[in-house]
Design an enzyme around this catalytic site. Structure first.
Site, PDB file in Angstrom:
ATOM      1  N   LYS A  68     -20.135  12.981  -0.434  1.00  0.00           N
ATOM      2  CA  LYS A  68     -19.557  11.970   0.124  1.00  0.00           C
ATOM      3  C   LYS A  68     -20.917  11.387   1.143  1.00  0.00           C
ATOM      4  CE  LYS A  68     -15.533  11.819   3.159  1.00  0.00           C
ATOM      5  NZ  LYS A  68     -14.740  12.655   3.565  1.00  0.00           N
ATOM      6  N   GLU A 147      -1.084  13.668  -0.112  1.00  0.00           N
ATOM      7  CA  GLU A 147       0.101  13.071   0.856  1.00  0.00           C
ATOM      8  C   GLU A 147       1.407  13.299   0.305  1.00  0.00           C
ATOM      9  OE1 GLU A 147      -3.523  10.646   1.491  1.00  0.00           O
ATOM     10  OE2 GLU A 147      -2.664  11.425  -0.296  1.00  0.00           O
ATOM     11  N   ARG A 175       1.198   6.616  -1.741  1.00  0.00           N
ATOM     12  CA  ARG A 175       1.212   7.715  -2.470  1.00  0.00           C
ATOM     13  C   ARG A 175       2.145   8.925  -2.379  1.00  0.00           C
ATOM     14  NH1 ARG A 175      -5.270   9.865  -1.355  1.00  0.00           N
ATOM     15  NH2 ARG A 175      -6.112   7.607  -1.931  1.00  0.00           N
TER      16      ARG A 175
END
Length: 196
Positions: A68, A147, A175
């Protein structure tokens, strides 16, 4: 001994492969597994994807590993706060953000209501929930980037008398739309969650 030796060597290879790589699981599900691949090596990644496109006779899972914030030193050293590029702020407005107001409200309500719990899918910092989590560590749940689980987990907790608050960015709520419909609204446990 030829066929026995061949079968033995094949079995040893399969066991060694399964020890180091998760391929048997994916192969048992009918997928071809390739990886892990360095997602920052673009040349190698393009070659693998090209080979999969040409020769895939069945569904193929390409396991790509990335870091990331790769290439942006601030993001590499602090992936939470440098996940995205901050907006340019030109005003000197000192009013609290919506997230700060939300967090302060959760803190006040949690002090008043012992059954209140907060559930968030990997968004505690963005929702300014760190002070709530610090004061009530057993009542703030970060379920990771899921989620769907956050909504269903909240529905389950509501059936047990808890008062869950799910903190999801609006752009990610889509989601969990199925879970809102099927696990919250349609089921109507404990007198109907949608009526509360």
């Amino acid at each position: 001994m030829g066929k026995k030796a061949w079968n033995l060597s094949k079995e040893i290879f399969t066991r060694m492969k399964s020890f180091f790589m998760p391929t048997p699981l994916w192969e048992a599900l009918g997928f071809t597994y390739i990886g892990p691949i360095d997602g920052h090596n673009i040349t190698s990644l393009e070659e693998v994807l090209g080979q999969v496109k040409k020769g895939a006779g069945k569904p193929t899972l390409v396991h790509v590993v990335t870091t990331k914030g790769k290439g942006y030193p601030l993001a590499e050293s602090d992936a939470v706060y440098f996940h995205g590029v901050p907006a340019k702020v030109s005003s000197t407005n000192t009013a609290p953000t919506y997230s700060e107001v939300f967090a302060q409200t959760m803190l006040r309500l949690a002090r008043e209501e012992p059954k209140l719990v907060v559930i968030t899918p990997a968004m505690p910092e963005g929702n300014c929930l760190s002070p709530v989590e610090a004061e009530f560590p057993t009542r703030v749940f970060d379920v990771g980037i899921c989620e769907q689980h956050a909504v269903t987990f909240a529905a389950g907790m509501a059936t047990q008398g808890y008062l869950p608050v799910v903190a999801i960015y609006s752009t990610f709520l889509q989601r969990a739309f199925d879970q809102i419909i099927h696990d919250v609204c349609i089921q109507k446990p404990a007198g109907g969650l949608c009526n509360r």
